[in-house]
Write a protein that holds these residues in place. Structure first.
Motif, PDB file in Angstrom:
ATOM      1  N   ALA A   1       0.836  -1.193   0.000  1.00 30.15           N
ATOM      2  CA  ALA A   1       0.000   0.000   0.000  1.00 30.15           C
ATOM      3  C   ALA A   1       0.874   1.246   0.000  1.00 30.15           C
ATOM      4  O   ALA A   1       1.911   1.294   0.670  1.00 30.15           O
ATOM      5  N   VAL A   2       0.463   2.247  -0.762  1.00 28.96           N
ATOM      6  CA  VAL A   2       1.183   3.522  -0.804  1.00 28.96           C
ATOM      7  C   VAL A   2       0.178   4.670  -0.711  1.00 28.96           C
ATOM      8  O   VAL A   2      -1.003   4.500  -0.995  1.00 28.96           O
ATOM      9  N   THR A   3       0.656   5.814  -0.310  1.00 28.44           N
ATOM     10  CA  THR A   3      -0.152   7.028  -0.307  1.00 28.44           C
ATOM     11  C   THR A   3       0.597   8.103  -1.075  1.00 28.44           C
ATOM     12  O   THR A   3       1.824   8.073  -1.168  1.00 28.44           O
TER      13      THR A   3
ATOM     14  N   SER B   1      -4.541   7.018  -2.192  1.00 32.14           N
ATOM     15  CA  SER B   1      -3.815   5.787  -1.928  1.00 32.14           C
ATOM     16  C   SER B   1      -3.843   4.862  -3.133  1.00 32.14           C
ATOM     17  O   SER B   1      -4.589   5.076  -4.091  1.00 32.14           O
ATOM     18  N   GLY B   2      -3.032   3.832  -3.053  1.00 31.32           N
ATOM     19  CA  GLY B   2      -2.979   2.844  -4.110  1.00 31.32           C
ATOM     20  C   GLY B   2      -2.222   1.626  -3.636  1.00 31.32           C
ATOM     21  O   GLY B   2      -1.839   1.527  -2.460  1.00 31.32           O
TER      22      GLY B   2
ATOM     23  N   VAL C   1      -3.408   1.196 -12.915  1.00 35.01           N
ATOM     24  CA  VAL C   1      -4.517   0.247 -12.999  1.00 35.01           C
ATOM     25  C   VAL C   1      -5.750   0.850 -12.330  1.00 35.01           C
ATOM     26  O   VAL C   1      -5.673   1.299 -11.181  1.00 35.01           O
ATOM     27  N   TYR C   2      -6.881   0.841 -13.041  1.00 35.33           N
ATOM     28  CA  TYR C   2      -8.117   1.429 -12.511  1.00 35.33           C
ATOM     29  C   TYR C   2      -9.188   0.364 -12.301  1.00 35.33           C
ATOM     30  O   TYR C   2      -9.530  -0.398 -13.197  1.00 35.33           O
TER      31      TYR C   2
ATOM     32  N   VAL D   1      -4.647   2.287  -8.629  1.00 41.95           N
ATOM     33  CA  VAL D   1      -5.075   3.562  -8.051  1.00 41.95           C
ATOM     34  C   VAL D   1      -6.442   3.396  -7.373  1.00 41.95           C
ATOM     35  O   VAL D   1      -7.377   2.857  -7.962  1.00 41.95           O
ATOM     36  N   ASP D   2      -6.540   3.854  -6.124  1.00 40.43           N
ATOM     37  CA  ASP D   2      -7.796   3.778  -5.378  1.00 40.43           C
ATOM     38  C   ASP D   2      -8.603   5.051  -5.627  1.00 40.43           C
ATOM     39  O   ASP D   2      -8.266   6.113  -5.116  1.00 40.43           O
ATOM     40  N   CYS D   3      -9.672   4.929  -6.392  1.00 39.85           N
ATOM     41  CA  CYS D   3     -10.482   6.090  -6.742  1.00 39.85           C
ATOM     42  C   CYS D   3     -11.654   6.309  -5.782  1.00 39.85           C
ATOM     43  O   CYS D   3     -12.425   7.257  -5.940  1.00 39.85           O
TER      44      CYS D   3
END
Length: 282
Positions: free
Chosen positions: A62-64, A74-75, A90-91, A121-123
């Motif tokens: 996990a990254v921010t 985040s992603g 990646v979506y 990517v966390d949308c």
């Protein structure tokens, strides 16, 4: 130039906020049009609630990252084995960044030989739906301004020297195209699985890199007529678009969907792999 393209994109995706109704004289962009499908029973019924799955890989983390609106995003990142300026964004589908997306991101990472940084990517800012009703609500509630800020934040996280391609499914298919627009000249390729495309030729003219579109002829929403219009608009914009149509329905590449088509999924992944390898020069 990068900031200018972001402002153009942001103005485009915020002009029809999800609570608003577009006037009769304008068509909503692909992201807004797709989000509106969440309120339609027919579209929701095209999806089966995802089966329980727990990601057990160890390669990602996990990254921010910061965004222009001041709220961190985040992603989930699979870092290239050797330092690389190649990135794949990646979506996720309308369910959010769940373990299925982490698994698919790892699959793409391995397919590319670990030579590309793969960022899922966390949308939805941590929100994940486990059924189609909640997924529809999350998709409709996704702020156009926030989505634009997350995309720009991901671009800044990758850095000014990054070479970026994008891929996404369902709602993420639309987001993949818009991320490509946000990435400006750093964008080198876009893959969209059954996502609603942009209709404005003037916006498509700002897109860099070729596009691979994978669609199902049985899709009731992103139907063959929509795909044909996309082909026409991309041609008018002077852009390169390769389309593959399958005798399949919406979500054909999702194993938890009742219309999952194994043969189409395998073929589409092969095309995606070849497209990305060529794009990155691998």
């Amino acid at each position: 130039m990068k900031k200018l393209l972001f402002l153009l994109l942001l103005s485009g995706i915020t002009r029809f906020g999800y609570a608003q109704t577009p006037s009769c004289c304008h068509n909503p962009d692909g992201v807004t049009a797709f989000a509106a499908l969440g309120s339609q029973e027919e579209f929701r019924m095209e999806h089966k609630n995802p089966l329980p799955y727990v990601y057990q890989g160890t390669g990602g983390a996990a990254v921010t990252f910061n965004t222009p609106d001041g709220t961190p995003a985040s992603g989930f990142l699979f870092k290239a084995k050797k330092p690389s300026q190649n990135y794949l964004f990646v979506y996720h589908e309308w369910y959010g960044l769940n373990d299925y997306i982490r698994k698919e991101s790892e699959k793409l990472y391995n397919e590319l030989g670990g030579a590309v940084n793969v960022l899922a990517v966390d949308c939805y800012d941590g929100k994940v739906a486990t059924n189609r009703e909640d997924a529809g609500k999350l998709m409709q509630a996704a702020s156009r301004a926030r989505l634009g800020a997350i995309m720009q934040g991901a671009l800044d996280y990758a850095g000014k020297s990054a070479r970026i391609a994008t891929v996404g499914w369902c709602f993420g298919g639309s987001l993949s195209l818009y991320s490509g627009l946000t990435n400006g000249a750093q964008n080198i390729g876009t893959v969209m699985y059954y996502g609603m495309p942009e209709k404005d030729v003037s916006v498509l003219k700002t897109l860099h890199g070729p596009v691979l579109g994978l669609f199902g002829n049985q899709d009731k929403s992103i139907n063959p007529a929509v795909v044909s219009e996309f082909e026409k608009n991309m041609q008018a914009a002077g852009k390169t678009l390769t389309v593959k149509r399958y005798d399949a329905g919406h979500g054909f590449a999702n194993p938890s969907n009742p219309v999952f088509n194994e043969a189409a999924t395998k073929d589409a992944f092969g095309l995606t792999s070849a497209f990305l390898k060529k794009t990155y020069g691998l």
